[in-house]
Design a protein around this motif. Structure first.
Motif, PDB file in Angstrom:
ATOM      1  N   GLY A  17       0.826  -1.190   0.000  1.00 51.88           N
ATOM      2  CA  GLY A  17       0.000   0.000   0.000  1.00 51.88           C
ATOM      3  C   GLY A  17       0.866   1.248   0.000  1.00 51.88           C
ATOM      4  O   GLY A  17       2.097   1.173  -0.004  1.00 51.88           O
ATOM      5  N   LEU A  18       0.219   2.395   0.012  1.00 54.14           N
ATOM      6  CA  LEU A  18       0.934   3.670   0.050  1.00 54.14           C
ATOM      7  C   LEU A  18       0.614   4.385   1.347  1.00 54.14           C
ATOM      8  O   LEU A  18      -0.538   4.725   1.613  1.00 54.14           O
ATOM      9  CB  LEU A  18       0.534   4.560  -1.127  1.00 54.14           C
ATOM     10  N   GLY A  19       1.644   4.622   2.169  1.00 54.07           N
ATOM     11  CA  GLY A  19       1.485   5.428   3.370  1.00 54.07           C
ATOM     12  C   GLY A  19       1.588   6.903   3.013  1.00 54.07           C
ATOM     13  O   GLY A  19       2.530   7.317   2.338  1.00 54.07           O
ATOM     14  N   VAL A  52      -3.914   6.901   5.527  1.00 57.45           N
ATOM     15  CA  VAL A  52      -3.733   8.252   6.023  1.00 57.45           C
ATOM     16  C   VAL A  52      -4.311   8.307   7.436  1.00 57.45           C
ATOM     17  O   VAL A  52      -4.716   7.295   7.995  1.00 57.45           O
ATOM     18  CB  VAL A  52      -4.423   9.270   5.054  1.00 57.45           C
ATOM     19  N   ALA A  53      -4.337   9.470   8.062  1.00 55.23           N
ATOM     20  CA  ALA A  53      -4.929   9.653   9.383  1.00 55.23           C
ATOM     21  C   ALA A  53      -5.349  11.104   9.541  1.00 55.23           C
ATOM     22  O   ALA A  53      -4.815  12.003   8.880  1.00 55.23           O
ATOM     23  CB  ALA A  53      -3.950   9.260  10.491  1.00 55.23           C
ATOM     24  N   PHE A 199       3.422  -0.382   9.186  1.00 53.36           N
ATOM     25  CA  PHE A 199       3.804   0.986   8.850  1.00 53.36           C
ATOM     26  C   PHE A 199       5.286   1.194   9.134  1.00 53.36           C
ATOM     27  O   PHE A 199       5.913   0.434   9.862  1.00 53.36           O
ATOM     28  CB  PHE A 199       2.926   2.012   9.577  1.00 53.36           C
ATOM     29  N   SER A 200       5.840   2.213   8.516  1.00 49.03           N
ATOM     30  CA  SER A 200       7.293   2.473   8.549  1.00 49.03           C
ATOM     31  C   SER A 200       8.084   1.207   8.200  1.00 49.03           C
ATOM     32  O   SER A 200       9.047   0.866   8.881  1.00 49.03           O
ATOM     33  CB  SER A 200       7.723   3.015   9.907  1.00 49.03           C
TER      34      SER A 200
END
Length: 327
Positions: A17-19, A52-53, A199-200
Motif C-alpha cells: 500500500g501507500l502510506g 492516512v490519518a 507501517f514504517s
C-alpha cells in the motif's frame, strides 16, 4: 503488482500500500504537486490502497488526497484513523462521539461518503476493547466505514475486540529494525484472519539506497525525536544498514525493495505501507512484490540484521506512552 485479501473476507488490495504521512511535511517539505505525482505513480503501478490519518499534517494529508480524488477518476481504497489528540499534552480519545465526529471530518476532507477501513489510532486504556469494537460496529452498520482496525495495540486487545466484531486489520510498526510484532501479534493475526498492516516498513528512510542522514534532518523533522537516530546509537545502526545495502545491491536488488520483500515473506497476511514524497523513491521499492526470496537470501539477511540488532528505541518516551506494550 500482486494482490492480497484485506482481512479474511475483505476485498483484494495491492500487496503493497501507500502510506501518506509524508504528504504533511513530517520528513520535509512536500508540495501538493509532488504528492499528486506520487499518488499518480502509485496508482499506475497497481497500488490501490492508500493509508492516512486525521492528524497527519493536522488534516492536510486527507485534504490533499481529497483534492487528488476530485481531479482523477482513480478510486483507491482509503484507510484513515482517529483517536490521537495532538497536544500538548498528547492524549488518546476513544469516546464514541469523538470518533464519530473525527470520522465525519475525515470524510469531508477526503470528499467521500465512506472509507474502506477506519482505525482507532491508539487504544485508550479506560475504554474497554469490547466497547471500542461496538463503536466501530455501529459506524460500519451505518455505512460510513466498510471495516475497522486497531493500531499499536497488544494481542490481548485485538482478541477482546475481535470477539465483539471482527477486526479486519491491525497496524503496527514492523520492519527489519522493528520486530516486536513477532512476539505474538503476527501469529495472532494469521490465526484470526486479520491483515497486519506494517507501517514504517522502510524504517523512516534507513533502507533507502541513499540512507537517511540525521545530520541533514530539518529542525522540525520527526526523526530528531527518535532515539535510533541519536548520536550514541546512529553510528552502529548506520554500519549495519550499509552492510545490508551492500548485500542487497550484490543480489541485484534495491535495498528498499529487499527490505519490503523480507516483510512480504513473513506471511501472506502482512501488508506493508511504505511512504514517500516522490515517484523516484517509489520506484526504488515498487518491485518488491515480485521478489521471491530463497533460503540463501533469507539466511544472508538474518546474518546481517539479526533480531534485535538496532540500537535505541523506535519512539521517544513521550511518543511511546500511548503504545500498548506486551513484552
Amino acid at each position: 503488482m500482486k494482490f492480497t485479501k484485506l482481512g479474511r473476507n475483505g476485498p483484494d488490495v495491492s500487496s503493497i500500500g501507500l502510506g501518506c504521512l509524508s504528504f504533511g511535511g513530517i520528513f520535509g517539505v512536500a508540495t501538493e504537486e509532488d504528492s499528486f505525482r506520487t499518488m499518480d505513480a502509485a496508482w499506475d503501478q497497481g497500488i490501490n490502497f492508500f493509508d492516512v490519518a486525521n492528524i497527519y499534517g493536522n488534516g492536510h494529508c486527507e485534504t490533499v488526497i481529497g483534492r487528488w480524488l476530485a481531479s482523477r477518476p482513480h478510486r483507491p481504497m482509503i484507510a484513515t484513523k482517529a483517536g490521537i489528540v495532538n497536544g500538548p499534552p498528547r492524549t488518546v480519545n476513544n469516546d464514541p462521539a469523538y470518533l464519530r465526529a473525527e470520522l465525519e471530518s475525515s470524510l469531508k476532507r477526503l470528499g467521500v461518503d465512506h472509507v474502506q477501513l477506519f482505525y482507532a489510532h491508539r487504544h485508550a486504556p479506560e475504554v474497554p476493547a469490547e466497547d471500542l469494537a461496538g463503536t466501530m460496529q455501529r459506524l460500519q452498520e451505518e455505512g460510513k466505514i466498510l471495516s475497522y482496525g486497531l493500531s499499536e495495540v497488544a494481542p490481548g486487545t485485538v482478541e477482546r475486540a475481535h470477539t465483539v466484531h471482527p477486526v479486519t486489520a491491525v497496524q503496527n510498526e514492523y520492519s527489519l529494525w522493528s520486530r516486536q510484532p513477532e512476539l505474538g501479534l503476527t501469529q495472532l493475526c494469521a490465526r484470526l484472519g486479520i491483515t497486519l498492516v506494517a507501517f514504517s516498513p522502510l524504517g523512516r528512510g534507513v533502507f533507502a539506497r541513499d540512507i537517511a542522514d540525521p545530520a541533514r534532518f530539518a529542525t522540525d523533522d520527526f526523526r530528531k525525536l527518535v532515539p535510533r537516530f541519536a548520536p550514541d546509537n546512529w553510528p552502529h545502526n548506520r554500519s549495519k544498514l550499509e552492510a545490508f545495502k551492500t548485500y542487497a545491491l550484490s543480489r541485484g536488488y534495491e535495498p528498499a525493495a529487499l527490505a519490503l520483500a523480507w516483510l512480504l515473506d513473513q506471511g501472506s497476511h502482512i501488508l506493508p505501507i511504505p511512504g514517500t514524497r516522490t515517484p523516484t523513491h517509489l520506484g526504488e521499492w515498487i518491485g518488491a512484490a515480485e521478489i521471491d526470496l530463497n533460503d540463501d537470501e533469507r539466511s544472508g539477511i538474518r546474518q546481517i540484521l539479526p533480531v534485535g540488532w538496532a540500537w535505541g528505541d523506535r519512539y521517544s518516551d513521550a511518543l511511546s506512552a500511548s503504545v500498548e506494550r506486551y513484552s
